[in-house]
Design an enzyme around this catalytic site. Structure first.
Site, PDB file in Angstrom:
ATOM      1  N   HIS B 145      15.479   3.020  -5.570  1.00 20.29           N
ATOM      2  CA  HIS B 145      15.336   2.116  -4.425  1.00 20.29           C
ATOM      3  C   HIS B 145      15.305   3.004  -3.173  1.00 20.29           C
ATOM      4  O   HIS B 145      15.922   4.073  -3.155  1.00 20.29           O
ATOM      5  CB  HIS B 145      16.569   1.205  -4.406  1.00 20.29           C
ATOM      6  CG  HIS B 145      16.545   0.097  -3.411  1.00 20.29           C
ATOM      7  ND1 HIS B 145      16.747   0.306  -2.068  1.00 20.29           N
ATOM      8  CD2 HIS B 145      16.390  -1.239  -3.577  1.00 20.29           C
ATOM      9  CE1 HIS B 145      16.709  -0.868  -1.445  1.00 20.29           C
ATOM     10  NE2 HIS B 145      16.493  -1.815  -2.329  1.00 20.29           N
ATOM     11  N   ASP B 222      23.768   4.832  -8.041  1.00 20.80           N
ATOM     12  CA  ASP B 222      23.441   3.519  -7.482  1.00 20.80           C
ATOM     13  C   ASP B 222      23.676   2.500  -8.593  1.00 20.80           C
ATOM     14  O   ASP B 222      22.883   2.394  -9.534  1.00 20.80           O
ATOM     15  CB  ASP B 222      21.978   3.512  -7.018  1.00 20.80           C
ATOM     16  CG  ASP B 222      21.526   2.120  -6.565  1.00 20.80           C
ATOM     17  OD1 ASP B 222      22.326   1.156  -6.679  1.00 20.80           O
ATOM     18  OD2 ASP B 222      20.371   1.995  -6.119  1.00 20.80           O
ATOM     19  N   GLN B 225      22.467  -2.606  -9.677  1.00 23.73           N
ATOM     20  CA  GLN B 225      21.862  -3.474 -10.691  1.00 23.73           C
ATOM     21  C   GLN B 225      22.609  -3.419 -12.016  1.00 23.73           C
ATOM     22  O   GLN B 225      22.247  -4.134 -12.946  1.00 23.73           O
ATOM     23  CB  GLN B 225      20.384  -3.086 -10.902  1.00 23.73           C
ATOM     24  CG  GLN B 225      19.508  -3.225  -9.671  1.00 23.73           C
ATOM     25  CD  GLN B 225      19.264  -4.675  -9.263  1.00 23.73           C
ATOM     26  OE1 GLN B 225      19.526  -5.613 -10.019  1.00 23.73           O
ATOM     27  NE2 GLN B 225      18.777  -4.865  -8.044  1.00 23.73           N
ATOM     28  N   LYS B 248      24.817  -9.107  -4.888  1.00 23.41           N
ATOM     29  CA  LYS B 248      24.066  -9.121  -6.146  1.00 23.41           C
ATOM     30  C   LYS B 248      24.963  -9.495  -7.325  1.00 23.41           C
ATOM     31  O   LYS B 248      24.487  -9.644  -8.447  1.00 23.41           O
ATOM     32  CB  LYS B 248      23.423  -7.748  -6.388  1.00 23.41           C
ATOM     33  CG  LYS B 248      22.305  -7.412  -5.419  1.00 23.41           C
ATOM     34  CD  LYS B 248      21.567  -6.175  -5.873  1.00 23.41           C
ATOM     35  CE  LYS B 248      20.758  -5.519  -4.770  1.00 23.41           C
ATOM     36  NZ  LYS B 248      19.608  -6.302  -4.321  1.00 23.41           N
ATOM     37  N   CYS B 387      11.276  -2.427  -2.500  1.00 20.51           N
ATOM     38  CA  CYS B 387      11.901  -1.241  -1.899  1.00 20.51           C
ATOM     39  C   CYS B 387      11.848  -0.035  -2.832  1.00 20.51           C
ATOM     40  O   CYS B 387      12.775   0.777  -2.869  1.00 20.51           O
ATOM     41  CB  CYS B 387      13.344  -1.520  -1.475  1.00 20.51           C
ATOM     42  SG  CYS B 387      13.489  -2.822  -0.274  1.00 20.51           S
TER      43      CYS B 387
END
Lengths: 175, 431
Positions: B145, B222, B225, B248, B387
């Site tokens: 991202h 990251d 997700q 999220k 993104c």
């Protein structure tokens, strides 16, 4: 007609399939010209549009880009609409089109719609705030290329109407 | 970690109960159509308990935290710190290893600017371990991202470091097998995604961490997700830092978390400075509190933090094994769009080591137009580059449409999506 059918009118689908003006054309030696590269940063759609002028008159519009059917059809329609017209008149049409995109599906007065001709088929797009910037991408490139050609003074205000805050494209100069 | 089968799963009754917790899922869109929300990778919907927790905070406990000696201040501080404990426990960390940020983007930037400040000599001797020299290398991946690319490009530009990256393969998976060559003796930072927000592919963390440790590089994960969809134990993964966001994972917008190994947070210089993060301030210099407060200058989004804690508890009570098993089934269902003529999936086509985030293109139809037709059927998907422009460029495309699931997504949602998608090419007369 459902909202989505009003948006994707047959004229739009036809222009998107066989767009007019696609493929950048080399400028004739010595002719006045301007070019603009615009991107829609939210979706990555982009266009490079070139105008060639004879005096104040737009002799040719050509462009290369990729994007959704709305952006491609809008470029195609504007090519037909402004070719052969004075730059100031093209800018006047651009203003009218931006106003149309701010109309939330209501359209404009009959006289203005007559001026816009085929471009009024985008009225349905103006009901979808997220798609207005697609229809405006080409018009932003046209205005900017006319400014770079010297045929048009730099506008005082930004290109997009209040209803379309997303499209803030970059020009060749500031990239 | 291979995600192919799970023992626990949500029963039909449990799923119905989950859906009943999400008031927004009741609404209709576009002229009365039931909402089919398949954009949870962008942001998830919120259960009533998260909304109630925020309202309850304002109605019963609202006060400034970590200052004031009155009862409300005590209660607000307790709610704020309880949320930290709940979010920390959710990812296997200790409360002192969780820093509140405005989101995952801010969390990654915090690490990047902390390193930057250390490079400028801030943070004293302890922070020298973070300092970069010209020619040092920062490694990212092509699957990131923008929030895990741009801060590192900027850090490289400020410090004279060199940005390098892992390529992705044709399935969109990060080529971790290249770790030995991409991560070199000069590598100081390796920032990579746990799960791609485009392809849904799960990155094998272990080989990256192993190689990074070999050369003494920091790892930054990251986890935006992954944390909402899988059981994740950040200390067990062995990463040094990780970022994830509340919105999220069924929580509020405006708040996220930076996980950092305690020893590293203690050595990292502050980034945003001001009130609430200092020990002693004179007119010439200041000393700073221990982490996490060192990194939490200014008024914090307290109600959102408390809501974040409620979201973590909600997911914990459902059981992340059950959540992952449910979403695994949805991933398999979503991937069946690959059977529709003209639909091409960008990412792994089999439901193995990937989550229920499926990006795709439809031959002859731009992603925006695909999304518009789906929207007309009440189906919300994301369109664009999500993104992740470099990843799209890798596949020679500018935009994809993306359908993504969460714990409240049903098989019926996916069926409706597949049916509408099957009609898209006909709508545009593409054959």
């Amino acid at each position: 007609m459902s909202s989505i059918e009003q948006m994707y009118q047959q004229v739009i689908l036809d222009h998107a399939k066989t767009p007019h003006g696609r493929g950048l054309v080399e400028v004739t030696d010595g002719a006045t010209s301007g070019q603009s590269h615009q991107v829609n940063p939210t979706c990555g759609d982009e266009v490079t549009l070139r105008v060639e002028l004879a005096g104040d008159t737009i002799e040719r519009v050509s462009w290369e880009g990729q994007g959704c059917s709305i952006s491609q059809a809008s470029l195609s329609v504007l090519t037909d609409l402004v070719t052969g017209r004075p730059a100031t008149e093209a800018e006047h049409l651009g203003e009218a089109f931006r106003e149309l995109m701010g109309s939330r599906g209501k359209g404009l007065d009959e006289a203005t719609e007559d001026e816009l001709g085929d471009a009024t088929v985008f009225t349905g797009v103006s009901r979808y705030p997220a798609r207005i910037k697609c229809a405006l991408l080409g018009w932003a490139a046209l205005r900017d290329s006319l400014v770079t050609s010297g045929a048009l003074a730099a506008p005082q205000t930004a290109a997009a109407p209040d209803a379309a805050p997303a499209a803030r494209a970059t020009t060749e100069e500031n990239r | 970690m291979t995600t192919t089968a799970h023992s626990a799963r949500l029963t039909a009754d449990e799923l119905a109960a989950v859906r009943a917790d999400f008031p927004l899922l009741e609404r209709t869109v576009r002229g009365g159509r039931p909402l089919v929300y398949l954009d949870s990778a962008a942001t998830s919907q919120k259960p009533q308990v998260v909304l109630d927790t925020e309202v309850d905070f304002y109605e019963e406990r609202n006060a400034a935290v970590h200052r004031g000696a009155h009862q409300l201040a005590e209660e607000a501080t307790e709610a704020f710190e309880d949320a930290r404990a709940d979010v920390a426990a959710f990812v296997g960390a200790r409360p002192g290893e969780i820093v509140w940020t405005s989101g995952a983007t801010a969390a990654i930037n915090l690490v990047a600017y902390g390193i930057s400040n250390a490079t400028l000599g801030r943070g004293g001797e302890a922070a020298r371990r973070f300092a970069l020299a010209p020619g040092d290398e920062i490694v990212v991946t092509e699957a990131e991202h923008h929030a895990n690319i741009v801060p590192w490009q900027e850090l490289a530009a400020r410090t004279g470091s060199v940005l390098r990256w892992f390529d992705v393969d044709d399935d969109g998976r990060v080529r971790v097998e290249d770790a030995a060559s991409v991560i070199t003796e000069r590598t100081r930072v390796v920032a990579f995604t746990h799960v791609s927000n485009v392809t849904g592919a799960i990155t094998p963390v272990e080989p990256v961490v192993a190689r990074a440790r070999e050369v003494g590089a920091l790892t930054v994960l990251d986890a935006c997700q992954s944390v909402p969809h899988l059981p994740v134990d950040l200390p067990a993964l062995g990463v040094d830092f990780a970022a994830f966001s509340a919105h999220k994972m069924l929580g509020p917008t405006g708040v996220g978390a930076l996980y950092g190994r305690r020893e590293l947070l203690e050595a990292l210089p502050p980034v945003t400075t001001g009130g609430s993060m200092i020990e002693v301030v004179t007119m010439t210099e200041s000393t700073y509190m221990a982490p996490p407060q060192r990194f939490e200058a200014g008024t914090q989004p307290v109600a959102q933090v408390v809501g974040f804690g409620a979201a973590a508890k909600y997911l914990h009570e459902l059981g992340m094994d059950a959540v992952a098993a449910h979403e695994h089934e949805l991933a398999a269902e979503l991937l069946r769009i690959g059977e529709i003529p003209g639909v091409r999936i960008i990412g792994p086509r089999e439901p193995v080591d990937r989550l229920a985030v499926v990006s795709f293109v439809v031959d002859g139809v731009h992603a925006h137009d695909v999304g518009q037709v789906l929207d007309d059927a009440g189906i919300a998907v994301r369109v664009g580059h999500h993104c992740a422009q470099p990843l799209h460029r890798r596949f020679g495309i500018a935009a994809t449409a993306r359908a993504s699931a969460s714990v409240y997504t049903t098989r019926e949602d996916v069926d409706a999506f597949r049916e509408a998608l099957a009609g898209v090419r006909a709508f545009f007369s593409v054959d």
